[in-house]
Design an enzyme around this catalytic site. Structure first.
Site, short mmCIF file in Angstrom:
data_model
loop_
_atom_site.label_atom_id
_atom_site.label_comp_id
_atom_site.label_asym_id
_atom_site.label_seq_id
_atom_site.Cartn_x
_atom_site.Cartn_y
_atom_site.Cartn_z
N LYS A 16 -9.50 34.42 -4.19
CA LYS A 16 -9.64 34.67 -5.62
C LYS A 16 -9.20 33.51 -6.52
O LYS A 16 -8.95 33.70 -7.71
CB LYS A 16 -8.94 35.97 -6.07
N HIS A 33 -10.01 30.65 3.72
CA HIS A 33 -8.83 31.04 2.93
C HIS A 33 -7.56 30.81 3.76
O HIS A 33 -6.48 31.27 3.37
CB HIS A 33 -8.89 32.52 2.55
N SER A 37 -6.71 39.17 -10.13
CA SER A 37 -8.06 39.09 -9.57
C SER A 37 -8.10 39.71 -8.17
O SER A 37 -9.05 40.42 -7.81
CB SER A 37 -8.51 37.62 -9.54
S1 PPS Z 1 -13.27 35.01 -3.08
O1 PPS Z 1 -13.65 36.42 -2.80
O2 PPS Z 1 -11.91 34.71 -2.59
O3 PPS Z 1 -14.25 34.04 -2.60
O4 PPS Z 1 -13.19 34.95 -4.67
P1 PPS Z 1 -13.15 33.63 -5.54
O5 PPS Z 1 -14.53 33.14 -5.74
O6 PPS Z 1 -12.15 32.67 -5.01
O7 PPS Z 1 -12.55 34.13 -6.91
C1 PPS Z 1 -13.21 35.02 -7.76
C2 PPS Z 1 -12.64 34.79 -9.13
O8 PPS Z 1 -13.21 33.57 -9.67
C3 PPS Z 1 -13.89 33.89 -10.87
N1 PPS Z 1 -15.05 33.01 -11.06
C4 PPS Z 1 -15.17 32.16 -12.09
N2 PPS Z 1 -14.33 31.87 -13.10
C5 PPS Z 1 -14.76 30.97 -14.02
N3 PPS Z 1 -15.97 30.39 -13.97
C6 PPS Z 1 -16.83 30.63 -12.97
N4 PPS Z 1 -18.02 30.06 -12.94
C7 PPS Z 1 -16.44 31.57 -11.97
N5 PPS Z 1 -17.02 32.07 -10.86
C8 PPS Z 1 -16.16 32.95 -10.31
C9 PPS Z 1 -14.27 35.36 -10.69
O9 PPS Z 1 -14.64 35.93 -11.91
C10 PPS Z 1 -12.98 35.90 -10.11
O10 PPS Z 1 -11.92 35.90 -11.05
P2 PPS Z 1 -11.55 37.15 -12.00
O11 PPS Z 1 -10.27 36.76 -12.68
O12 PPS Z 1 -11.38 38.33 -11.11
O13 PPS Z 1 -12.68 37.28 -12.97
#
Ligand code: PPS
Length: 307
Positions: A56, A120, A150
């Site tokens: 996340k 991860h 998150s």
């Molecule tokens: S995972 O399942 O571990 O692969 O998830 P991961 O992609 O690491 O994290 C998901 C969070 O990243 C946010 N996210 C973004 N934030 C800003 N800009 C962009 N383009 C973007 N893409 C993914 C996503 O919304 C999750 O965060 P939260 O705080 O839950 O919204």
């Protein structure tokens, strides 16, 4: 690809939440632990690129940025498949209800080079061949408070993750590292130390949010790529939250609701810095800060909890 294969095999999404076990004290799903020998023996190739994160922390975002760079800003090429099909998740082992052949290792082995892979894993559990082959690694870290929020919502919507319990319960589990992939604190610190010894670009979610152009340029430099300004503009545009949220190949909506139930909480949830303020009570914040101070003492690593 993956989903079509699943349909062909008439997989029924009769999912239950994963059981948890441990590898060297790090909680992982039991499935991952059962196949750990295969993950540990994974043969990286010198031109593999590994995207490593604590869950996340902005993995999917980074994957999209990297894929757009590798495809010179060609969005259609990036829409060739869902995120998880484009970039094998090396330690991932699918549920027993699914046929064999769907571990991250097998998926990576079937993929032509150059490969971009996701993990991860904490640094000490990364398969040794990545270090032996001196692979490039992009590590992305996100401040612990937003990361926790998150992760909590992801456990709610992901029907195969362990039960998160209540917000209060999950809060405690996170602080004690009793969540999948272990302690956030050890993860970010371990990778921070490793960056001085290996080819690791260490990025921060907050920095990308603040200035995507600057941070994407760091990725370009690391990947030794040179792109026209127009292409960079395009990458910045298509990797912003609101656009990615509507992209079915980047927002995880191609998975069935038996796995990810976006009606509980979308995968692309808020994508902001500071959402923890809407979740932490004053008492939780005080407890968190005191604990954080202890766990992060002695490291030069610092995070911004707001912009
Ligand atoms: S995972 O399942 O571990 O692969 O998830 P991961 O992609 O690491 O994290 C998901 C969070 O990243 C946010 N996210 C973004 N934030 C800003 N800009 C962009 N383009 C973007 N893409 C993914 C996503 O919304 C999750 O965060 P939260 O705080 O839950 O919204």
């Amino acid at each position: 690809m993956f989903m079509e294969k699943m349909k062909d095999l008439k997989v029924t999404w009769n999912m239950t939440r994963y059981e948890v076990d441990e590898v060297e004290g790090i909680p992982l799903t039991k499935k991952m632990c059962d196949r750990w020998n295969e993950t540990w023996a994974f043969q990286a190739k010198p031109d593999d690129l590994l995207i490593a994160t604590y869950a996340k922390a902005g993995t999917t975002w980074t994957q999209e940025i990297v894929d757009m760079i590798q495809n010179d800003g060609d969005l259609e090429k990036c829409k060739r498949a869902s995120t998880f099909e484009r970039h094998p998740f090396i330690e991932w082992v699918l549920h027993e209800h699914t046929p064999t052949g769907f571990t991250g290792v097998e998926q990576a082995e079937a993929m032509p080079s150059p490969r971009t892979l996701k993990t991860h894993l904490p640094v000490q559990l990364v398969p040794p061949s990545f270090w032996e082959k001196n692979c490039k690694i992009i590590y992305v870290a996100r401040n612990a408070k937003d990361n926790l929020v998150s992760y909590y919502h992801f456990h709610r919507m992901n029907q195969i993750m362990p039960e998160p319990g209540t917000w209060e319960e999950f809060f405690e589990k996170y602080l004690t590292g009793k969540v999948l992939w272990g302690s956030w604190y050890d993860h970010v610190k371990g990778w921070w130390e490793a960056k001085d010894h290996y080819r690791i670009l260490y990025l921060f979610y907050e920095d990308i949010k603040e200035n995507p152009r600057r941070e994407i340029q760091k990725v370009l430099q690391f990947l030794e790529k040179d792109l026209e300004k127009e292409v960079l503009d395009k990458i910045i545009h298509y990797t912003q939250f609101d656009i990615m949220k509507e992209n079915p190949m980047a927002n995880y909506t191609t998975l069935p609701p038996e796995i990810l139930d976006h009606s509980i909480s979308p995968f692309m949830r808020k994508g902001i810095v500071g959402d923890w303020k809407n979740h932490f009570t004053v008492a939780q914040n005080e407890r968190f800060d005191a604990d954080y101070k202890q766990k992060m003492a002695g490291t030069s690593l610092t995070f911004r909890m707001e912009l």
